[in-house]
Design a protein around this motif. Structure first.
Motif, PDB file in Angstrom:
ATOM      1  N   LEU A 192       0.836  -1.204   0.000  1.00  0.00           N
ATOM      2  CA  LEU A 192       0.000   0.000   0.000  1.00  0.00           C
ATOM      3  C   LEU A 192       0.868   1.250   0.000  1.00  0.00           C
ATOM      4  CD1 LEU A 192      -2.875   1.140   0.156  1.00  0.00           C
ATOM      5  CD2 LEU A 192      -2.676   1.062   2.659  1.00  0.00           C
ATOM      6  N   ALA A 193       1.936   1.240   0.773  1.00  0.00           N
ATOM      7  CA  ALA A 193       2.848   2.386   0.818  1.00  0.00           C
ATOM      8  C   ALA A 193       3.450   2.646  -0.560  1.00  0.00           C
ATOM      9  CB  ALA A 193       3.957   2.129   1.837  1.00  0.00           C
ATOM     10  N   GLY A 194       3.715   1.575  -1.307  1.00  0.00           N
ATOM     11  CA  GLY A 194       4.278   1.721  -2.637  1.00  0.00           C
ATOM     12  C   GLY A 194       3.277   2.229  -3.662  1.00  0.00           C
ATOM     13  N   ARG A 195       1.978   2.029  -3.411  1.00  0.00           N
ATOM     14  CA  ARG A 195       0.947   2.432  -4.363  1.00  0.00           C
ATOM     15  C   ARG A 195       0.399   3.837  -4.103  1.00  0.00           C
ATOM     16  NH1 ARG A 195      -2.441  -1.356  -7.136  1.00  0.00           N
ATOM     17  NH2 ARG A 195      -1.438  -3.378  -7.382  1.00  0.00           N
ATOM     18  N   LEU A 196       0.316   4.234  -2.846  1.00  0.00           N
ATOM     19  CA  LEU A 196      -0.321   5.509  -2.522  1.00  0.00           C
ATOM     20  C   LEU A 196       0.417   6.703  -3.105  1.00  0.00           C
ATOM     21  CD1 LEU A 196      -1.509   4.992   1.169  1.00  0.00           C
ATOM     22  CD2 LEU A 196      -2.858   4.931  -0.941  1.00  0.00           C
ATOM     23  N   GLY A 197       1.693   6.541  -3.381  1.00  0.00           N
ATOM     24  CA  GLY A 197       2.461   7.638  -3.960  1.00  0.00           C
ATOM     25  C   GLY A 197       2.206   7.839  -5.436  1.00  0.00           C
ATOM     26  N   ASN A 198       1.367   6.972  -6.032  1.00  0.00           N
ATOM     27  CA  ASN A 198       1.112   7.055  -7.471  1.00  0.00           C
ATOM     28  C   ASN A 198      -0.160   7.827  -7.800  1.00  0.00           C
ATOM     29  OD1 ASN A 198       3.384   5.453  -8.019  1.00  0.00           O
ATOM     30  ND2 ASN A 198       2.219   3.567  -7.721  1.00  0.00           N
ATOM     31  N   GLY A 199      -0.717   8.553  -6.823  1.00  0.00           N
ATOM     32  CA  GLY A 199      -1.881   9.383  -7.071  1.00  0.00           C
ATOM     33  C   GLY A 199      -3.186   8.634  -7.208  1.00  0.00           C
ATOM     34  N   VAL A 200      -3.300   7.471  -6.581  1.00  0.00           N
ATOM     35  CA  VAL A 200      -4.531   6.689  -6.650  1.00  0.00           C
ATOM     36  C   VAL A 200      -5.583   7.308  -5.732  1.00  0.00           C
ATOM     37  CG1 VAL A 200      -5.569   4.417  -6.325  1.00  0.00           C
ATOM     38  CG2 VAL A 200      -3.198   4.602  -7.087  1.00  0.00           C
ATOM     39  N   GLU A 201      -6.787   7.555  -6.256  1.00  0.00           N
ATOM     40  CA  GLU A 201      -7.875   8.100  -5.455  1.00  0.00           C
ATOM     41  C   GLU A 201      -8.733   6.954  -4.920  1.00  0.00           C
ATOM     42  OE1 GLU A 201     -10.096  10.954  -7.629  1.00  0.00           O
ATOM     43  OE2 GLU A 201      -8.375  12.261  -8.016  1.00  0.00           O
ATOM     44  N   LEU A 202      -8.951   6.955  -3.619  1.00  0.00           N
ATOM     45  CA  LEU A 202      -9.682   5.857  -2.981  1.00  0.00           C
ATOM     46  C   LEU A 202     -10.986   6.354  -2.367  1.00  0.00           C
ATOM     47  CD1 LEU A 202      -6.691   4.121  -1.139  1.00  0.00           C
ATOM     48  CD2 LEU A 202      -7.713   3.486  -3.331  1.00  0.00           C
ATOM     49  N   ASP A 203     -12.012   5.500  -2.421  1.00  0.00           N
ATOM     50  CA  ASP A 203     -13.297   5.794  -1.777  1.00  0.00           C
ATOM     51  C   ASP A 203     -13.258   5.159  -0.388  1.00  0.00           C
ATOM     52  OD1 ASP A 203     -15.923   5.947  -0.892  1.00  0.00           O
ATOM     53  OD2 ASP A 203     -16.772   5.660  -2.882  1.00  0.00           O
ATOM     54  N   TRP A 204     -12.878   5.961   0.595  1.00  0.00           N
ATOM     55  CA  TRP A 204     -12.654   5.423   1.933  1.00  0.00           C
ATOM     56  C   TRP A 204     -13.951   4.939   2.585  1.00  0.00           C
ATOM     57  CZ3 TRP A 204      -8.049   4.158   3.729  1.00  0.00           C
ATOM     58  CH2 TRP A 204      -6.923   4.738   3.114  1.00  0.00           C
TER      59      TRP A 204
END
Length: 258
Positions: A192-204
């Protein structure tokens, strides 16, 4: 808002699979997020890591209280797999959505095939057949592969962690199931740490709701094992995997073939 109706039943089903089978439930999360909740493959594989991590973290508590968690072994296995999970997350960011879903469907069929072998064998792998001097190498290789699968596909990887812990560390199956949850938490967090830096928008809202019902389902699943045979549960889950994988291939292979 219509899609949110699916959060409750699908979250419960995923949790039931994790709680009753010890693994495999998170592999249903990605297709559910894509086809029922309308998320993109990148959003789904990233959000799945959050759901898998939360479900595993909470699910590990009763296993720990029952003495089924080998914390040191789980932490070592998880940390060794961090490199693989970060690499997998980076690779996934450059893959076309249709190809990612096609590869995911193939992974689902591979898991289904492994479960069919388990059904035919009737028992888990015989750890006594593994030589002592092979364990360190088996541990490192299996940890990296599991981390890679987690990072690339957004799955917890429990279906691979459990047999790896049995074969590499000679853990009894109950301890392997409990310890695998620790590994899933570490792998999910690192990927997750590796993916969040790629600008992925999540529906929390969706993800946390899904995770809550998945946790509830996992607790119910642990009780379900006392009433329904693991063989019947595995057969039902395998049929579900094959059906969903077939649908995903039908939807995405034409686009991949171009």
């Amino acid at each position: 808002m219509t899609g949110l109706v699916w959060v409750i039943p699908v979250g419960l089903i995923v949790g039931l699979a994790v709680g009753s089978l010890g693994a495999g439930g998170s592999i249903l999360t990605v297709p559910a997020l894509v086809y029922l909740l309308g998320q993109s493959p990148v959003q789904a594989t990233t959000g799945s890591l959050i759901i898998a991590g939360i479900t595993a973290l909470v699910g590990a508590i009763p296993h720990h209280l029952a003495g089924n968690v080998r914390l040191a072994a789980g932490v070592v296995f998880g940390l060794v797999g961090v490199t693989g999970s970060l690499l997998g997350a980076k690779l996934a960011s450059g893959v076309a959505p249709s190809l990612l879903l096609t590869l995911f469907a193939i992974l689902m069929l591979a898991v289904a095939a492994a479960m069919v072998r388990q059904i035919r064998a009737g028992e888990g792998p015989d750890a006594s057949t593994v030589h002592e001097h092979r364990r360190p190498l088996a541990l490192i290789l299996s940890a990296i592969v599991v981390g890679l699968l987690t990072g690339f596909f957004g799955v917890g990887g429990g279906f691979a962690v459990v047999p790896a812990l049995v074969l590499a560390l000679h853990l009894p199956i109950t301890a392997a199931v409990g310890t695998s949850l620790v590994v899933i938490v570490i792998n999910s967090a690192s990927a997750l740490a590796g993916r969040l830096g790629n600008g992925v928008e999540l529906d929390w809202t969706v993800l946390l709701g899904f995770a809550a019902f998945s946790v509830a389902g996992s607790l119910l699943g642990q009780r379900l094992t006392t009433k329904v045979s693991s063989r019947n549960l595995t057969i039902a889950f395998t049929i579900m995997l094959v059906t969903i994988a077939g649908y995903m291939l039908a939807m995405n292979v034409p686009a991949v073939m171009g």
